[in-house]
Design a protein around this motif. Structure first.
Motif, short mmCIF file in Angstrom:
data_model
loop_
_atom_site.label_atom_id
_atom_site.label_comp_id
_atom_site.label_asym_id
_atom_site.label_seq_id
_atom_site.Cartn_x
_atom_site.Cartn_y
_atom_site.Cartn_z
N TYR A 40 31.57 37.55 31.90
CA TYR A 40 31.54 38.89 32.75
C TYR A 40 31.53 40.05 31.82
N GLU A 41 31.50 41.20 32.46
CA GLU A 41 31.38 42.63 31.73
C GLU A 41 32.67 43.34 32.63
N CYS A 42 32.85 44.61 31.68
CA CYS A 42 33.90 45.31 32.22
C CYS A 42 33.80 46.01 33.43
N GLY A 43 34.64 46.03 34.37
CA GLY A 43 34.65 46.44 35.70
C GLY A 43 33.83 45.81 36.85
N CYS A 44 33.16 44.73 36.39
CA CYS A 44 32.44 43.88 37.05
C CYS A 44 33.36 42.75 38.17
N ARG A 45 32.89 42.59 39.17
CA ARG A 45 33.78 41.79 40.10
C ARG A 45 33.47 40.29 39.54
N LEU A 46 34.63 39.56 39.27
CA LEU A 46 34.34 38.13 38.95
C LEU A 46 34.04 37.16 40.10
N HIS A 47 33.04 36.27 40.10
CA HIS A 47 32.51 35.27 41.08
C HIS A 47 33.01 33.97 40.48
N HIS A 48 33.17 33.73 39.29
CA HIS A 48 33.49 32.39 38.98
C HIS A 48 34.67 32.17 38.04
N ALA A 49 35.37 31.10 37.92
CA ALA A 49 36.26 30.72 37.01
C ALA A 49 35.82 29.77 35.82
N TYR A 50 35.75 29.76 34.71
CA TYR A 50 35.46 28.75 33.79
C TYR A 50 36.65 28.19 33.10
N PHE A 51 36.48 26.83 32.80
CA PHE A 51 37.44 26.00 32.22
C PHE A 51 36.65 25.22 31.03
N GLU A 77 42.25 24.67 26.13
CA GLU A 77 43.82 24.80 26.77
C GLU A 77 43.57 25.56 27.93
N GLY A 78 42.69 26.46 28.57
CA GLY A 78 42.90 27.35 29.48
C GLY A 78 41.82 27.63 30.57
N ILE A 79 41.71 28.78 31.07
CA ILE A 79 40.81 29.15 32.05
C ILE A 79 40.39 30.66 31.71
N VAL A 80 39.15 30.86 32.04
CA VAL A 80 38.61 32.38 31.95
C VAL A 80 38.49 32.76 33.54
N GLY A 81 39.07 33.87 33.82
CA GLY A 81 39.01 34.24 35.17
C GLY A 81 40.36 34.71 35.68
N VAL A 82 41.30 34.72 34.95
CA VAL A 82 42.83 35.03 35.38
C VAL A 82 42.75 35.93 36.30
N PRO A 83 42.02 37.28 36.34
CA PRO A 83 41.95 38.30 37.52
C PRO A 83 41.71 37.83 38.93
N LEU A 84 41.00 36.63 38.81
CA LEU A 84 40.66 35.84 40.23
C LEU A 84 41.92 35.57 41.13
N PHE A 85 42.75 35.01 40.56
CA PHE A 85 44.00 34.63 41.17
C PHE A 85 45.13 35.46 41.09
N MET A 86 45.13 36.48 40.31
CA MET A 86 46.21 37.67 40.11
C MET A 86 45.87 38.57 41.14
N GLY A 87 44.75 38.56 41.75
CA GLY A 87 44.51 39.80 42.82
C GLY A 87 43.67 40.92 42.32
N GLY A 88 43.21 40.99 40.98
CA GLY A 88 42.55 42.24 40.48
C GLY A 88 41.17 42.03 40.70
N GLU A 89 40.59 40.86 40.57
CA GLU A 89 39.05 40.41 40.85
C GLU A 89 38.18 41.25 39.85
N THR A 90 38.52 42.42 39.31
CA THR A 90 38.05 42.62 38.29
C THR A 90 38.73 43.07 36.98
N THR A 91 38.28 43.36 35.79
CA THR A 91 38.95 43.45 34.43
C THR A 91 38.38 44.64 33.67
N PRO A 92 38.99 45.53 33.03
CA PRO A 92 38.42 46.31 31.95
C PRO A 92 37.90 45.57 30.57
N SER A 93 38.25 44.29 30.54
CA SER A 93 37.69 43.47 29.44
C SER A 93 36.46 42.90 29.66
N ARG A 94 35.96 42.14 28.40
CA ARG A 94 34.69 41.69 28.39
C ARG A 94 34.81 40.10 27.88
#
Length: 268
Positions: A40-51, A77-94
């Motif tokens: 995912y890119e900065c500011g783009c809406r996330l559509h998937h989580a990755y393990f 050990e984890g997941i890529v896509g934390v903003p999905l369940f934190m309510g943000g759905e987008t992120t300034p990071s890449r």
């Protein structure tokens, strides 16, 4: 199912798939991740989580001029896509694949729905998020206060902890980009480590010869981050059990111990 395809290779995912969460398994799709892929890119809406299972994903802070530094990474050990369940759905990071391999992908809406439904899943994912935030904060402090030599040792050790096949293919220039320094500086530090007998490399191939001594050269951040991941994830097992989580938690939710490993790098 081949071992490569097993969701148990991701420790967080293995803890989530159990009694009360069986529906999640049917929503998983195994996908290959190529080094350099952008999830995912900065500011783009996330559509998937990755393990990630056999891959490592770099989370990077991006500046207006395009420069970027690695602020954290996610392995098995984890997941890529934390903003999905934190309510943000987008992120300034890449999010960029640092080490090629595989990951299980899940639709973001599925994860959101399950997060709202399951208190045990909420607890585990929030504990993981706190551990990830610790890594981000500690990395920022590390970049400010510790030498490049210490930071490179920390970076190498972190790679070794989460690589299933004990090797990574990456250029000195890419390492420099993650640490926010010049490529020549990485080559100089790698040469010093080889002279000291901690690593050996030839024609782009880097082998860790003495991990214990490499650990003594790494800054306190390496041990601090590992300690916090262990505390937050492993110790969350008892609490998650009380919320009705899977019996597999105690078996699968753990931070993998450090071990001897090999790193391979492409010629710079």
């Amino acid at each position: 199912m081949r071992e490569l395809d097993s969701f148990h290779q991701n420790h967080l995912l293995a803890a989530l798939i159990g009694p009360g969460c069986e529906r999640l398994q049917s929503q998983l799709e195994l996908v290959p991740l190529t080094q350099g892929d952008s999830l995912y890119e900065c500011g783009c809406r996330l559509h998937h989580a990755y393990f990630p299972t056999t891959s490592i994903v770099s989370l990077r802070s991006v500046m207006a001029d395009g420069a970027s530094d690695e602020m954290a990474f996610v392995g098995n050990e984890g997941i890529v896509g934390v903003p999905l369940f934190m309510g943000g759905e987008t992120t300034p990071s890449r999010a960029v694949v640092r080490s090629a391999g595989y990951a299980f992908r899940m639709q973001g809406q599925v994860l959101q729905d399950e997060f709202k439904r399951s208190s045990s899943l909420q607890y585990l994912l929030l504990r993981y998020t706190q551990a990830l935030l610790t890594q981000i904060a500690q990395t920022g402090a590390c970049n400010r206060h510790h030498s490049l030599h210490q930071r490179l040792c920390r970076w190498l050790l972190s790679c070794l902890d989460y690589l299933p096949v004990n090797e990574i293919r990456i250029t000195h220039e890419e390492i420099a980009g993650m640490l926010g320094v010049r490529r020549e500086s990485i080559s100089e530090e790698a040469g010093e480590l080889q002279t000291a007998g901690l690593i050996h490399y030839r024609r782009g191939r880097m082998i860790v010869v003495d991990r214990p001594k490499l650990e003594t050269r790494a800054c306190e951040c390496y041990r601090g981050i590992r300690r916090e991941f262990t505390r937050l994830l492993t110790d969350s097992v008892t609490r998650a059990h009380s919320l009705g989580s899977a019996s597999a938690l105690g078996r699968h939710l753990r931070v993998p111990p450090p071990g001897r490993a090999r790193v391979e790098a492409l010629p710079s």
